[in-house]
Enzyme design. Structure first.
Site, PDB file in Angstrom:
ATOM      1  CD  GLU A 127      -2.911   0.961   2.266  1.00  0.00           C
ATOM      2  OE1 GLU A 127      -4.065   1.174   1.983  1.00  0.00           O
ATOM      3  OE2 GLU A 127      -2.454   0.513   3.466  1.00  0.00           O
ATOM      4  CG  HIS A 305      -7.327  -0.508  12.148  1.00  0.00           C
ATOM      5  ND1 HIS A 305      -7.929   0.720  12.324  1.00  0.00           N
ATOM      6  CD2 HIS A 305      -6.835  -0.360  10.893  1.00  0.00           C
ATOM      7  CE1 HIS A 305      -7.883   1.522  11.037  1.00  0.00           C
ATOM      8  NE2 HIS A 305      -7.092   0.722  10.163  1.00  0.00           N
ATOM      9  CD  GLU A 306      -4.384  -3.402  10.173  1.00  0.00           C
ATOM     10  OE1 GLU A 306      -4.444  -3.471   8.974  1.00  0.00           O
ATOM     11  OE2 GLU A 306      -3.814  -2.216  10.550  1.00  0.00           O
TER      12      GLU A 306
END
Length: 853
Positions: A127, A305-306
């Protein structure tokens, strides 16, 4: 830097192409610098005969074949990382045979050698657009495809990718291109579902692994072999199981990627990355030394979160980076919701108010502020948008939206969104449509107010009192001229009174604040309390101000008397905002901290407040009061260290904070005695990381030099030890040490993690005078570095080496002179403007502090 893909180029390529599949064969046995990458891409073209390009960066291209015809490899543009494709057929097969480059910057396929045992570790970080550093691809989020990987790796390695391995073939020792190599294995992986290139992944090397299972999902936890003894897999797996149960329940869609591996990798640039089924984490989350529960809580939030990204981002992906917030804001909000409702950290919203929202408020007041739904014309623009607005402000606004439409309606809309757009790409409108259907509310005006505008509003209480009771009460909303939007806020107002040494809420009113002034008739006739708290319960995204009486209540000890954690955290945040904005002097803020920090039981709030107090003294205090302020903090922290419960998180926090502000000979004597073991507080274990904390403080204080640092490195010859030693060497308070560190930093040969550590030591706040020569050198180098280095490395330099500690008008002028003469790329311009704004704010706050003397 690599080629800068624009939004228009991406739209045109997406209009033209539909990518079906990638087959990627990698040979990782052929040396330390490069690896073989052979990619077969199958795709269709909406316009036969048209031309486009495929992305591939840093490669030695051997052969390219399109539909059976060899292409001229000299057409490869190495600088832009593009290979042109012409005369496309309706259906195409492209084969690209190349040698690609291992990275040491934390981008692409990163290679690390463990100094403890010389074992090799690889991992990918793609990313936003670095997949084409490992294989040829159409590297943009809306050209999804299936991905199948084959890897030739040395025997003894673990190899992990997005999907499970379907076969591992043992190969005998054989002669490679560079001589005889060890025996190898060929790993075959199952094809993935349709995913974006940036979440494809490969992790390989001598990783230690722990396996488990939950609800039919195979689970794996991985770390370097030399860290295996420190891997607390049970805690990680517990949070993982809690997360899956929660998300399955609220999302109504089972985890879509089969197995779920979590890998803690060395020299990672971020906290974690949501590769589908193959999540990578910052290795510091494997705790080799004692940490406070605040750090464990942060790791749990990152895990959740992931995991939330498996749905928000991986299953349903933004079409282009304009809607990056669709990934990050939702993952942030959902991770805190899961943490609060499904784990032992049921005060997660207190942490959110104190950490995430403070980050958002700070970012939103910079000259680079931008809407949550941002305008991203190219890849360089998105690289700098992984910020407090995209993550924390977006999540804060979602929290406010949930208060507006109701949690049940919100989650129903999310479930509809997944059902309608699974495996596809979306834009803002797609999500709003789903939420409007389930909530019955028109969200167009809400979107314009909250997602499409910038800056943060300030809310102030204004009231009149007669006979001890309110005769009028208004909430005043403010916005600067440059960002004039006055938003609609759903807020609660809490009235708190002191009784029996406790500050408790005696009245709560919830209402909508609209426009510049909102009258609160419900409070007319109420007795004036000891404290008035706007935005009680933290329902909206806004800065709040405390009236004089309320602030006096806090300073006089009321901050210690709260019976609940959230209002205390909100008051700490309000006081910090007032200090940052020059409405409260630094010395008054520090005095508030000194008077109130002893009773802060929430460890995250405690560590945040201590960090902010240190920053305030070092940057915002009148220079004439700075030494006194540091002494005031150090004296209080030393006393708290002596009185804290042995072995408690508070004790460790006080020692860490004391180390950061200890400058007097007496205070340095205390640290020296702890390091030497001659006087260690009961309950303190001087482990590896704490030793380095003490060593750096003593180096900065002039007590230790190169020989002491080298002795400590010999005691801890690990990767973390090497980074810590690099930081300490750059902290040595001599002109010669600064020059040596600067030469290494600008040389560009350091690995990413070592560079960050060295920059941290170079920018030692105790000795800003040694940095004066580097203001001019910084502006002479930053343009070149930003042009020549990779984005992560260049931005690390641009931000980390900005002369932020030279709080002088000259620094601001130098920044603006650079911008006007160099005309840098927009992304670098943004970073320079942010740095200059920080110096300007510090200058203003120093004036405020001096005026309060």
């Amino acid at each position: 830097m690599a080629g800068n893909l624009t939004r228009e180029e991406a739209r045109e390529r997406a209009r033209l192409l539909k990518v079906e599949s990638y087959e990627v064969a990698l040979d990782l046995t052929e040396g330390e610098e490069r690896f073989e990458s052979v990619t077969t891409v199958r795709f269709t073209s909406a316009s036969p005969g048209a031309s486009t390009f495929i992305d591939l960066h840093g490669a030695n291209v051997r052969k390219v074949t399109l539909n059976g015809t060899d292409l001229d490899v000299s057409a490869y543009d190495a600088d832009k990382g593009r290979f042109p494709l012409t005369s496309l057929a309706a259906s195409n097969e492209l084969v690209v045979d190349a040698d690609c480059t291992y990275m040491r910057t934390g981008e692409g396929l990163h290679r690390f050698v463990d100094p403890v045992d010389q074992k090799v570790y690889l991992y990918t970080q793609f990313e936003t657009a670095d997949a084409h550093r490992m294989y040829a691809c159409f590297d943009q989020p809306d050209l999804k495809a299936t991905f199948q990987l084959t890897v030739l790796a040395p025997a003894g390695w673990e190899v992990v990718s997005n999907s499970a391995a379907t076969g591992v073939e043992e190969l005998p020792e054989q002669a490679g291109k560079h001589g005889t190599i060890q025996a190898a294995r060929r790993w075959e992986f199952a094809p993935t579902p349709v995913i974006s290139t940036y979440i494809t992944s490969l992790v390989a090397g001598h990783y230690h692994k722990v396996t488990s299972e939950h609800d039919g999902i195979p689970l794996g936890i991985y770390c370097r072999s030399s860290l295996a003894e420190h891997l607390d897999a049970d805690n990680i797996l517990e949070v993982t199981r809690q997360g899956f149960d929660f998300f399955h329940r609220v999302f109504g869609v089972r985890y879509p990627f089969g197995k779920y591996d979590q890998l803690f990798v060395p020299e990672f640039n971020a906290g974690a990355m949501e590769n589908a089924g193959c999540v990578t984490f910052l290795e510091d989350y494997v705790f080799r030394s004692r940490v406070t529960d605040a750090v464990v809580e942060r790791r749990a939030e990152t895990i959740l979160h992931e995991m939330a990204h498996m749905w928000f981002g991986d299953l349903v992906t933004m079409r282009w980076w304009d809607d990056l917030w669709l990934n990050e804001s939702f993952a942030t909000y959902m991770s805190v919701l899961a943490q609060a409702e499904a784990t032992r950290w049921n005060r997660a919203w207190t942490t959110f108010a104190n950490v995430e929202k403070s980050w958002a408020y700070r970012q939103d007041q910079l000259p680079s502020t931008h809407p949550i739904a941002a305008d991203i014309p190219d890849m360089q623009a998105v690289e700098v948008n992984f910020d407090g607005i995209t993550y924390a402000k977006g999540a804060s606004v979602l929290k406010q939206l949930v208060a507006y439409v109701g949690l049940d309606n919100f989650l129903a809309g999310v479930r509809d969104y997944f059902a309608e757009h699974a495996w596809g790409n979306t834009e803002l409108e797609d999500l709003l449509n789903a939420l409007e259907r389930t909530s019955g509310r028109d969200l167009s005006s809400w979107s314009k107010e909250w997602l499409e505008t910038s800056w943060v509003n300030t809310l102030r209480p204004e009231f009149e009192v007669s006979g001890g009771r309110f005769t009028s009460f208004d909430v005043v909303q403010e916005a600067p001229v440059e960002h004039p939007t006055l938003r609609s806020h759903r807020i609660a107002i809490g009235l708190y009174s002191l009784a029996g040494g406790k500050l408790t809420r005696t009245r709560r009113v919830e209402l909508d604040v609209v426009g510049a002034r909102t009258s609160v008739s419900q409070l007319i006739g109420e007795e004036q309390p000891d404290l008035v708290l706007l935005n009680d319960d933290d329902l909206t995204y806004a800065k709040v101000r405390l009236d004089e009486d309320s602030l006096r209540t806090l300073v006089d000890g009321g901050i210690n008397a709260f019976t609940e954690s959230l209002p205390r955290a909100l008051c700490w945040t309000a006081a910090w905002d007032m200090t940052r904005d020059g409405e409260m002097s630094t010395r008054d803020y520090v005095k508030l901290v000194v008077s109130g920090v002893a009773t802060v039981s929430d460890i995250t709030v405690l560590q945040t407040v201590l960090r902010q107090a240190r920053l305030a003294v070092q940057q915002y205090a009148d220079p004439a009061w700075r030494a006194e302020g540091l002494s005031l903090l150090a004296t209080e922290l030393r006393a708290l260290l002596g009185s804290a419960e042995p072995g408690s998180d508070q004790q460790l926090s006080f020692l860490q904070a004391f180390s950061a502000v200890a400058t007097s000979e007496e205070d340095l004597d205390v640290l020296q005695a702890v390091l030497d073991g001659t006087s260690v507080p009961e309950g303190v274990t001087v482990d590896a990381d704490l030793r380095w904390t003490l060593v750096q403080a003593l180096v900065s204080g002039g007590r230790l030099a190169e020989d002491g640092i080298q002795a400590e490195l010999e005691r801890d010859p690990t990767a973390k030890g090497e980074r810590s030693a690099a930081m300490c060497r750059a902290s040595i308070p001599t002109a010669e040490a600064k020059q040596a560190a600067w030469a290494q930093i600008v040389g560009g040969e350091l690995a990413n993690a070592v560079a960050r550590a060295m920059i941290g030591g170079f920018q030692d706040p105790h000795h800003p005078e040694l940095l004066v020569p580097y203001r001019e050198k910084y502006f002479a180098e930053v343009g070149r570095i930003y042009q020549e280095w990779t984005f992560d490395q260049a931005s690390t330099f641009a931000v980390g080496c900005f002369p932020a500690l030279l709080i002088e008008p000259t620094t601001v002028r130098s920044a603006h002179d650079f911008l006007s003469t160099a005309q840098p790329p927009q992304a670098l311009r943004r970073l320079i403007l942010e740095g200059a704004d920080g110096v300007r704010r510090a200058l203003r706050n120093r004036e405020t502090d001096a005026a309060s003397a």
